[in-house]
Scaffold this active site. Structure first.
Site, PDB file in Angstrom:
ATOM      1  N   THR A  50       3.712 -22.076 -14.451  1.00  0.00           N
ATOM      2  CA  THR A  50       2.314 -21.741 -14.089  1.00  0.00           C
ATOM      3  C   THR A  50       1.370 -22.925 -13.687  1.00  0.00           C
ATOM      4  O   THR A  50       1.911 -24.264 -13.833  1.00  0.00           O
ATOM      5  CB  THR A  50       1.632 -21.063 -15.317  1.00  0.00           C
ATOM      6  OG1 THR A  50       1.490 -22.051 -16.470  1.00  0.00           O
ATOM      7  CG2 THR A  50       2.037 -19.852 -15.992  1.00  0.00           C
ATOM      8  N   GLY A  51       0.357 -22.657 -13.191  1.00  0.00           N
ATOM      9  CA  GLY A  51      -0.649 -23.735 -12.913  1.00  0.00           C
ATOM     10  C   GLY A  51      -0.106 -24.776 -11.848  1.00  0.00           C
ATOM     11  O   GLY A  51       0.361 -24.411 -11.074  1.00  0.00           O
ATOM     12  N   GLU A  74       8.209 -19.571 -21.840  1.00  0.00           N
ATOM     13  CA  GLU A  74       7.584 -18.425 -21.578  1.00  0.00           C
ATOM     14  C   GLU A  74       8.300 -17.298 -22.389  1.00  0.00           C
ATOM     15  O   GLU A  74       9.295 -17.432 -22.853  1.00  0.00           O
ATOM     16  CB  GLU A  74       7.701 -17.967 -20.034  1.00  0.00           C
ATOM     17  CG  GLU A  74       7.117 -19.096 -19.264  1.00  0.00           C
ATOM     18  CD  GLU A  74       5.384 -19.192 -19.273  1.00  0.00           C
ATOM     19  OE1 GLU A  74       4.909 -18.205 -19.830  1.00  0.00           O
ATOM     20  OE2 GLU A  74       5.017 -20.016 -18.865  1.00  0.00           O
ATOM     21  N   ALA A 111       9.911 -27.854 -24.410  1.00  0.00           N
ATOM     22  CA  ALA A 111      10.498 -29.197 -23.924  1.00  0.00           C
ATOM     23  C   ALA A 111      10.359 -30.541 -24.495  1.00  0.00           C
ATOM     24  O   ALA A 111      11.048 -31.347 -24.371  1.00  0.00           O
ATOM     25  CB  ALA A 111       9.472 -29.323 -22.435  1.00  0.00           C
ATOM     26  N   ALA A 139       1.414 -28.540 -20.481  1.00  0.00           N
ATOM     27  CA  ALA A 139      -0.023 -28.403 -21.229  1.00  0.00           C
ATOM     28  C   ALA A 139       0.548 -27.425 -22.345  1.00  0.00           C
ATOM     29  O   ALA A 139       0.635 -26.372 -22.197  1.00  0.00           O
ATOM     30  CB  ALA A 139      -1.045 -27.727 -20.238  1.00  0.00           C
ATOM     31  N   TYR A 233     -14.079 -33.945 -22.501  1.00  0.00           N
ATOM     32  CA  TYR A 233     -12.750 -34.202 -21.813  1.00  0.00           C
ATOM     33  C   TYR A 233     -12.476 -35.500 -21.506  1.00  0.00           C
ATOM     34  O   TYR A 233     -11.792 -36.112 -22.726  1.00  0.00           O
ATOM     35  CB  TYR A 233     -12.739 -33.627 -20.529  1.00  0.00           C
ATOM     36  CG  TYR A 233     -11.379 -33.476 -20.046  1.00  0.00           C
ATOM     37  CD1 TYR A 233     -10.747 -32.122 -20.047  1.00  0.00           C
ATOM     38  CD2 TYR A 233     -10.477 -34.410 -19.396  1.00  0.00           C
ATOM     39  CE1 TYR A 233      -9.658 -31.923 -19.785  1.00  0.00           C
ATOM     40  CE2 TYR A 233      -9.102 -34.175 -19.057  1.00  0.00           C
ATOM     41  CZ  TYR A 233      -8.752 -32.799 -19.332  1.00  0.00           C
ATOM     42  OH  TYR A 233      -7.157 -32.769 -19.332  1.00  0.00           O
TER      43      TYR A 233
HETATM   44  P1  NAI Z   1      -0.743 -24.400 -17.481  1.00  0.00           P
HETATM   45  O1  NAI Z   1      -0.925 -24.019 -18.999  1.00  0.00           O
HETATM   46  O2  NAI Z   1      -0.905 -23.747 -16.489  1.00  0.00           O
HETATM   47  O3  NAI Z   1       0.796 -24.824 -17.549  1.00  0.00           O
HETATM   48  C1  NAI Z   1       1.532 -25.564 -18.799  1.00  0.00           C
HETATM   49  C2  NAI Z   1       3.092 -25.472 -18.324  1.00  0.00           C
HETATM   50  O4  NAI Z   1       3.704 -26.144 -19.526  1.00  0.00           O
HETATM   51  C3  NAI Z   1       3.600 -23.934 -18.326  1.00  0.00           C
HETATM   52  O5  NAI Z   1       4.712 -24.146 -17.288  1.00  0.00           O
HETATM   53  C4  NAI Z   1       4.223 -23.687 -19.831  1.00  0.00           C
HETATM   54  O6  NAI Z   1       5.195 -22.934 -19.672  1.00  0.00           O
HETATM   55  C5  NAI Z   1       4.751 -25.185 -20.095  1.00  0.00           C
HETATM   56  N1  NAI Z   1       4.790 -25.397 -21.345  1.00  0.00           N
HETATM   57  C6  NAI Z   1       4.020 -25.454 -22.339  1.00  0.00           C
HETATM   58  N2  NAI Z   1       4.325 -25.807 -23.552  1.00  0.00           N
HETATM   59  C7  NAI Z   1       5.719 -25.934 -23.207  1.00  0.00           C
HETATM   60  C8  NAI Z   1       6.670 -26.463 -24.173  1.00  0.00           C
HETATM   61  N3  NAI Z   1       6.698 -26.749 -25.418  1.00  0.00           N
HETATM   62  N4  NAI Z   1       8.015 -26.363 -23.417  1.00  0.00           N
HETATM   63  C9  NAI Z   1       8.296 -26.384 -22.258  1.00  0.00           C
HETATM   64  N5  NAI Z   1       7.117 -25.826 -21.427  1.00  0.00           N
HETATM   65  C10 NAI Z   1       6.034 -25.881 -21.941  1.00  0.00           C
HETATM   66  O7  NAI Z   1      -1.527 -25.808 -17.344  1.00  0.00           O
HETATM   67  P2  NAI Z   1      -2.110 -26.669 -16.314  1.00  0.00           P
HETATM   68  O8  NAI Z   1      -3.531 -26.534 -16.392  1.00  0.00           O
HETATM   69  O9  NAI Z   1      -1.098 -26.337 -14.941  1.00  0.00           O
HETATM   70  O10 NAI Z   1      -1.797 -28.115 -16.912  1.00  0.00           O
HETATM   71  C11 NAI Z   1      -0.671 -29.033 -16.509  1.00  0.00           C
HETATM   72  C12 NAI Z   1      -1.145 -30.382 -16.336  1.00  0.00           C
HETATM   73  O11 NAI Z   1      -2.157 -30.688 -15.714  1.00  0.00           O
HETATM   74  C13 NAI Z   1      -1.815 -30.709 -17.895  1.00  0.00           C
HETATM   75  O12 NAI Z   1      -1.337 -32.212 -17.929  1.00  0.00           O
HETATM   76  C14 NAI Z   1      -3.207 -30.794 -17.535  1.00  0.00           C
HETATM   77  O13 NAI Z   1      -4.152 -31.560 -18.379  1.00  0.00           O
HETATM   78  C15 NAI Z   1      -3.283 -31.185 -16.101  1.00  0.00           C
HETATM   79  N6  NAI Z   1      -4.744 -31.040 -15.532  1.00  0.00           N
HETATM   80  C16 NAI Z   1      -5.259 -29.607 -15.447  1.00  0.00           C
HETATM   81  C17 NAI Z   1      -6.342 -29.420 -14.838  1.00  0.00           C
HETATM   82  C18 NAI Z   1      -7.034 -28.283 -14.737  1.00  0.00           C
HETATM   83  O14 NAI Z   1      -7.942 -27.984 -14.427  1.00  0.00           O
HETATM   84  N7  NAI Z   1      -6.278 -27.189 -14.908  1.00  0.00           N
HETATM   85  C19 NAI Z   1      -6.965 -30.647 -14.097  1.00  0.00           C
HETATM   86  C20 NAI Z   1      -6.140 -31.776 -14.119  1.00  0.00           C
HETATM   87  C21 NAI Z   1      -5.130 -31.884 -14.783  1.00  0.00           C
END
Ligand code: NAI
Length: 384
Positions: A50-51, A74, A111, A139, A233
């Site tokens: 995701t994301g 997931e 992970a 995340a 943040y």
């Molecule tokens: P998200 O929630 O959309 O994606 C998180 C991903 O991590 C998913 O694929 C999920 O399945 C995976 N995941 C979570 N726990 C897991 C585990 N224990 N084992 C395996 N996979 C696991 O989050 P997002 O927002 O895409 O965040 C990704 C990175 O980007 C993070 O480091 C976040 O801090 C950073 N970020 C996010 C921003 C935002 O505005 N959303 C802005 C700047 C950085």
């Protein structure tokens, strides 16, 4: 069955399989419309469903023609409840990648665990030999370390309690959020979950197993943002974890001669993780309004296509701290001045005018496969 959105607080507990697939296809279409770039060919994406992680995977697969191995956490459907969006996204991604002759496999599990690291290593050995890029986009709210210790992250301030405006997502009103200060232990735990220790563990495990190529690039993501969001943040408990992530990037650069490590500072966007942070969704809606008005708005895929096909193509473009600034358009003076002015003025009464509430909710629903153009939501769908 007919799948409808069921929204609870800042999460949707259902996901639409066809809508999620369509969402992935739209992201692929966007990347395919960009000029292809020479880049890594075998990419491991940790947090790929995701994301930003999903968008990264799509950008490197269809922008570099890279084979990808993804790791995510997931839930599958049990026949009554839908699977999570990331499950449907990943399945759709794999199908589309294979149609283009690209290798795409995914491992669904924790992970942070040694077991999943081993499964990834075994899969690389069997299928790819080595990887030349590792994208770390986890995340997570909690982590169990290999010694069995459980850590939970918190979204709190550091030092003093902080109060500021926030958007109440269930009724789109603006109220005050009072965010308590994290204890020392909570800060330490947040660093354990969202800091860089596990990123280093991954690189070490991959290196020890001999599955890193001669030249490897690795990247992890962070956010800085404007002063309004600093207490929650950049200077809050999550910010302390991100500082640990920056130190970890330096450690990776020192420790592994064949690895170049980067931190990309991404734009604030609606994702399942950012929706959970107080204050931030209100900032995001005010930001979207300004960025859309000036024609510089980007979603996850536009950000990640620009990161991998432009800023990281060839020698990476970094700032004085070594960060790749994907928040350059967000942090532009004119955008930030307008957002700050509206931040002071915004109330429940004028929020629909000053902020892009509809845009926020569209993106929110889209993440779970809803409100996507061309999808017949009255049709029966197979949720397995
Ligand atoms: P998200 O929630 O959309 O994606 C998180 C991903 O991590 C998913 O694929 C999920 O399945 C995976 N995941 C979570 N726990 C897991 C585990 N224990 N084992 C395996 N996979 C696991 O989050 P997002 O927002 O895409 O965040 C990704 C990175 O980007 C993070 O480091 C976040 O801090 C950073 N970020 C996010 C921003 C935002 O505005 N959303 C802005 C700047 C950085």
């Amino acid at each position: 069955m007919v799948v409808e959105p069921r929204v609870k607080d800042y999460i949707c507990t259902t996901a639409h399989p066809v809508g999620c697939a369509e969402n992935v296809k739209n992201q692929i279409k966007y990347v395919k419309a960009q000029p292809k770039v020479e880049g890594p060919k075998k990419v491991l994406v940790i947090g790929a469903s995701t994301g930003y992680g999903l968008a990264s995977r799509i950008a490197v697969a269809f922008g570099y023609d890279a084979d990808t191995l993804g790791v995510m956490f997931e839930k599958e459907s049990n026949g009554r409840r839908t699977a999570t969006a990331g499950f449907y996204n990943t399945r759709a991604f794999e199908e589309e990648a294979k149609k283009d002759g690209l290798y795409a496999k995914s491992i669904n599990g924790d992970a942070f665990s040694l077991e999943i690291k081993q499964q990834v290593i075994d899969t690389i050995k069997a299928d790819l030999g080595t990887v030349d890029m590792v994208i770390y986009s986890l995340a997570a709210p909690r982590r169990v370390t290999p010694d069995g210790h459980k850590y939970s992250s918190v979204l709190k301030t550091v030092g003093e309690e902080y109060s500021n405006k926030t958007l109440v997502l269930k009724d789109n009103t603006v109220t005050m959020a009072h965010i308590p200060a994290a204890t020392e232990e909570e800060i330490e735990n947040t660093i354990k979950v969202m800091g860089g220790e596990d990123w280093i563990d991954w690189m070490q495990a991959l290196s020890d197993a001999g599955v890193l190529a001669e030249h490897v690039t690795t990247v992890a993501y962070s956010y800085i943002g404007p002063k309004i969001t600093f207490p929650i943040y950049a200077e809050g408990s999550i910010g302390m974890a991100k500082k640990d992530l920056y130190r970890s990037s330096d450690i990776i650069n020192e420790k592994f001669a064949n690895v170049t490590s980067y931190i990309a500072i991404n734009k604030a966007l609606v994702t399942q993780s950012s929706a959970a942070i107080p204050v931030v969704p209100l900032y995001i809606t005010l930001l979207y309004k300004q960025m859309k008005a000036k024609g510089v708005h980007e979603g996850c895929i536009e950000q990640m296509a620009r990161l991998f096909l432009d800023k990281m193509a060839g020698e990476a473009e970094t700032d004085e701290n070594g960060f790749i600034r994907m928040d350059d358009w967000e942090m532009a003076d004119d955008i930030q001045e307008a957002v700050a002015k509206n931040w002071d003025a915004v109330t429940s009464e004028n929020v629909k005018e000053l902020a892009d509430i509809d845009g926020y909710w569209d993106e929110f629903y889209n993440m779970f496969g809803f409100k996507i153009d061309g999808v017949d939501y009255s049709a029966d769908v197979d949720i397995m």
